[in-house]
Design a protein around this motif. Structure first.
Motif, PDB file in Angstrom:
ATOM      1  N   ALA A   1      -7.444  -5.741   2.508  1.00  6.93           N
ATOM      2  CA  ALA A   1      -8.579  -5.572   3.430  1.00  6.93           C
ATOM      3  C   ALA A   1      -8.459  -4.225   4.126  1.00  6.93           C
ATOM      4  N   CYS A   2      -9.525  -3.412   4.049  1.00  8.92           N
ATOM      5  CA  CYS A   2      -9.523  -2.071   4.624  1.00  8.92           C
ATOM      6  C   CYS A   2     -10.510  -2.004   5.791  1.00  8.92           C
ATOM      7  N   SER A   3     -10.134  -1.273   6.824  1.00 11.33           N
ATOM      8  CA  SER A   3     -10.995  -1.111   7.992  1.00 11.33           C
ATOM      9  C   SER A   3     -10.653   0.201   8.672  1.00 11.33           C
ATOM     10  N   ALA A   4     -11.527   0.605   9.602  1.00 11.63           N
ATOM     11  CA  ALA A   4     -11.267   1.829  10.357  1.00 11.63           C
ATOM     12  C   ALA A   4     -10.038   1.633  11.225  1.00 11.63           C
ATOM     13  N   PRO A   5      -9.203   2.655  11.354  1.00  8.62           N
ATOM     14  CA  PRO A   5      -7.990   2.501  12.161  1.00  8.62           C
ATOM     15  C   PRO A   5      -8.335   2.318  13.631  1.00  8.62           C
ATOM     16  N   GLU A   6      -7.425   1.690  14.344  1.00  5.65           N
ATOM     17  CA  GLU A   6      -7.611   1.529  15.785  1.00  5.65           C
ATOM     18  C   GLU A   6      -7.634   2.902  16.447  1.00  5.65           C
ATOM     19  N   PRO A   7      -8.599   3.132  17.350  1.00  8.20           N
ATOM     20  CA  PRO A   7      -8.638   4.445  18.006  1.00  8.20           C
ATOM     21  C   PRO A   7      -7.407   4.679  18.863  1.00  8.20           C
ATOM     22  N   GLU A   8      -7.009   5.938  18.911  1.00 12.91           N
ATOM     23  CA  GLU A   8      -5.867   6.291  19.753  1.00 12.91           C
ATOM     24  C   GLU A   8      -6.226   6.037  21.210  1.00 12.91           C
ATOM     25  N   PRO A   9      -5.331   5.372  21.943  1.00 13.05           N
ATOM     26  CA  PRO A   9      -5.643   5.123  23.351  1.00 13.05           C
ATOM     27  C   PRO A   9      -5.746   6.426  24.130  1.00 13.05           C
ATOM     28  N   LEU A  10      -6.767   6.499  24.965  1.00 11.62           N
ATOM     29  CA  LEU A  10      -6.941   7.696  25.783  1.00 11.62           C
ATOM     30  C   LEU A  10      -5.856   7.753  26.846  1.00 11.62           C
ATOM     31  N   PRO A  11      -5.404   8.953  27.157  1.00 16.69           N
ATOM     32  CA  PRO A  11      -4.378   9.046  28.198  1.00 16.69           C
ATOM     33  C   PRO A  11      -4.927   8.550  29.530  1.00 16.69           C
ATOM     34  N   GLU A  12      -4.112   7.828  30.242  1.00 15.53           N
ATOM     35  CA  GLU A  12      -4.548   7.300  31.527  1.00 15.53           C
ATOM     36  C   GLU A  12      -4.747   8.456  32.495  1.00 15.53           C
ATOM     37  N   PRO A  13      -5.917   8.499  33.129  1.00 10.39           N
ATOM     38  CA  PRO A  13      -6.164   9.619  34.052  1.00 10.39           C
ATOM     39  C   PRO A  13      -5.178   9.616  35.209  1.00 10.39           C
ATOM     40  N   LEU A  14      -4.738  10.795  35.557  1.00  8.70           N
ATOM     41  CA  LEU A  14      -3.797  10.938  36.658  1.00  8.70           C
ATOM     42  C   LEU A  14      -4.547  10.989  37.979  1.00  8.70           C
ATOM     43  N   PRO A  15      -3.947  10.467  39.036  1.00  4.81           N
ATOM     44  CA  PRO A  15      -4.618  10.530  40.342  1.00  4.81           C
ATOM     45  C   PRO A  15      -4.759  11.971  40.806  1.00  4.81           C
TER      46      PRO A  15
ATOM     47  N   VAL B   1       0.863  -1.185   0.000  1.00  4.37           N
ATOM     48  CA  VAL B   1       0.000   0.000   0.000  1.00  4.37           C
ATOM     49  C   VAL B   1       0.895   1.229   0.000  1.00  4.37           C
ATOM     50  N   LYS B   2       0.797   2.030  -1.050  1.00  2.00           N
ATOM     51  CA  LYS B   2       1.574   3.261  -1.111  1.00  2.00           C
ATOM     52  C   LYS B   2       0.894   4.384  -0.350  1.00  2.00           C
ATOM     53  N   ALA B   3      -0.436   4.507  -0.483  1.00  2.00           N
ATOM     54  CA  ALA B   3      -1.193   5.568   0.191  1.00  2.00           C
ATOM     55  C   ALA B   3      -2.460   4.975   0.779  1.00  2.00           C
ATOM     56  N   GLN B   4      -2.682   5.250   2.082  1.00  2.00           N
ATOM     57  CA  GLN B   4      -3.878   4.770   2.759  1.00  2.00           C
ATOM     58  C   GLN B   4      -5.067   5.680   2.424  1.00  2.00           C
ATOM     59  N   PRO B   5      -6.281   5.143   2.454  1.00  2.00           N
ATOM     60  CA  PRO B   5      -7.457   5.966   2.135  1.00  2.00           C
ATOM     61  C   PRO B   5      -7.783   6.956   3.250  1.00  2.00           C
ATOM     62  N   SER B   6      -8.466   8.012   2.870  1.00  2.00           N
ATOM     63  CA  SER B   6      -8.948   9.023   3.820  1.00  2.00           C
ATOM     64  C   SER B   6     -10.401   9.340   3.488  1.00  2.00           C
ATOM     65  N   ASN B   7     -11.009  10.149   4.332  1.00  2.00           N
ATOM     66  CA  ASN B   7     -12.411  10.595   4.119  1.00  2.00           C
ATOM     67  C   ASN B   7     -13.403   9.449   3.907  1.00  2.00           C
ATOM     68  N   PRO B   8     -13.601   8.546   4.871  1.00  2.00           N
ATOM     69  CA  PRO B   8     -12.966   8.513   6.185  1.00  2.00           C
ATOM     70  C   PRO B   8     -11.611   7.820   6.153  1.00  2.00           C
ATOM     71  N   ALA B   9     -10.816   8.115   7.169  1.00  2.00           N
ATOM     72  CA  ALA B   9      -9.500   7.495   7.270  1.00  2.00           C
ATOM     73  C   ALA B   9      -9.652   5.995   7.518  1.00  2.00           C
ATOM     74  N   GLN B  10      -8.869   5.200   6.798  1.00  2.00           N
ATOM     75  CA  GLN B  10      -8.871   3.752   6.958  1.00  2.00           C
ATOM     76  C   GLN B  10      -7.446   3.223   6.911  1.00  2.00           C
ATOM     77  N   THR B  11      -7.294   1.998   7.382  1.00  2.00           N
ATOM     78  CA  THR B  11      -6.022   1.295   7.292  1.00  2.00           C
ATOM     79  C   THR B  11      -6.245   0.036   6.468  1.00  2.00           C
ATOM     80  N   CYS B  12      -5.482  -0.101   5.372  1.00  2.00           N
ATOM     81  CA  CYS B  12      -5.608  -1.257   4.489  1.00  2.00           C
ATOM     82  C   CYS B  12      -4.360  -2.125   4.621  1.00  2.00           C
ATOM     83  N   THR B  13      -4.566  -3.424   4.732  1.00  2.00           N
ATOM     84  CA  THR B  13      -3.460  -4.366   4.849  1.00  2.00           C
ATOM     85  C   THR B  13      -3.516  -5.360   3.705  1.00  2.00           C
ATOM     86  N   VAL B  14      -2.327  -5.804   3.273  1.00  2.00           N
ATOM     87  CA  VAL B  14      -2.196  -6.698   2.120  1.00  2.00           C
ATOM     88  C   VAL B  14      -1.971  -8.121   2.609  1.00  2.00           C
TER      89      VAL B  14
END
Length: 267
Positions: free
Chosen positions: A142-156, A112-125
């Motif tokens: 196979a293309c799918s929505a990218p994994e969501p960025e993990p939320l920062p762990e809340p600080l005490p 994959v040279k360029a991944q799709p956008s609008n919406p952003a996806q991740t394609c694997t060969v």
């Protein structure tokens, strides 16, 4: 008539010279024929035309197309490559085939040279590399929505449960109360906090933040038993509470373990 020896000798020499000259010419022709492939071995190909009269052309190389299928594509801008070239944009799900076919036995590597956008996806060969020994149709993208960025762990979060920060004695609400060197604490099943205060007291903090003196008299050290503030302690340094609400205090300088029972329920 008597033969002339001199004339005979001269004629013999003339005949020998002619024979030698003819022999030299024949030897020269033989040498020329041999250098052109016309020797006595029957090769004869130096100056004779080819028996067939034509030259065969090489067969064209066998080539195979490289392709496969795309699934799950919802965005735009997907570009595939084979062997880091031969760019192939792909706009929708379905089959694809690269423009350039490969010779039999050549290696291929689909990426994959360029991944799709609008919406952003991740394609694997999948099945993307190998050797072309036939038509290649099994490459999968196979293309799918990218994994969501993990939320920062809340600080005490640190807050003050009770105490003004002044070294003194005062009952009251949360930060309006004060302690004199709190040494130990424990919590009961209802969320009440019990504090062994170095100021000869056992303090209680309710879940609402109200601070009160459970037992002991400020400024009066001793080992007197009694109810509430009529009892006295001599440096309480450890404290625990059991399931029934009884509070146990390690009274350091009093050399005792003290027990504070909860008040009996009202009528």
């Amino acid at each position: 008539m008597r033969p002339n020896p001199s004339a005979f000798l001269a004629r013999s020499r003339s005949i020998g010279f002619r024979r030698l000259a003819r022999g030299a010419v024949l030897m020269g022709l033989l040498a020329a024929l041999t250098s052109c492939g016309g020797g006595s071995d029957g090769g004869g190909g130096g100056f004779l035309p080819s028996p067939s009269g034509s030259v065969s052309s090489p067969s064209p190389a066998t080539t195979y197309a490289i392709g496969g299928s795309v699934s799950g594509l919802a965005g735009s801008g997907l570009v595939l490559q084979n062997n880091a070239s031969d760019d192939l944009p792909q706009a929708a799900d379905g089959s694809f085939r690269f423009h350039t076919a490969l010779e039999s036995g050549a290696a291929y590597a689909v990426t994959v040279k360029a991944q799709p956008s609008n919406p952003a996806q991740t394609c694997t060969v999948g099945n993307g590399s190998g050797t072309a020994v036939g038509e290649v149709t099994g490459v999968t993208v196979a293309c799918s929505a990218p994994e969501p960025e993990p939320l920062p762990e809340p600080l005490p979060q640190v807050s003050t449960l009770a105490g003004s920060g002044d070294r003194s004695f005062a009952d009251g609400s949360d930060t309006l109360a004060s302690f004199n060197r709190p040494r130990a604490l424990t919590v009961d099943a209802s969320g009440n906090v019990y504090v062994a205060d170095h100021d000869l007291l056992v303090r209680k903090i309710t879940p609402a933040g109200m601070v009160s003196t459970l037992a002991g008299t400020t400024g009066a050290s001793g080992s007197e038993n009694g109810t509430g503030t009529s009892a006295s302690f001599y440096r309480p340094v450890g404290i625990v509470v059991d399931a029934s609400g009884n509070v146990y205090v390690a009274d350091y300088w009093g050399y005792k373990v003290r027990k504070i029972t909860p008040p009996a329920p009202g009528p």
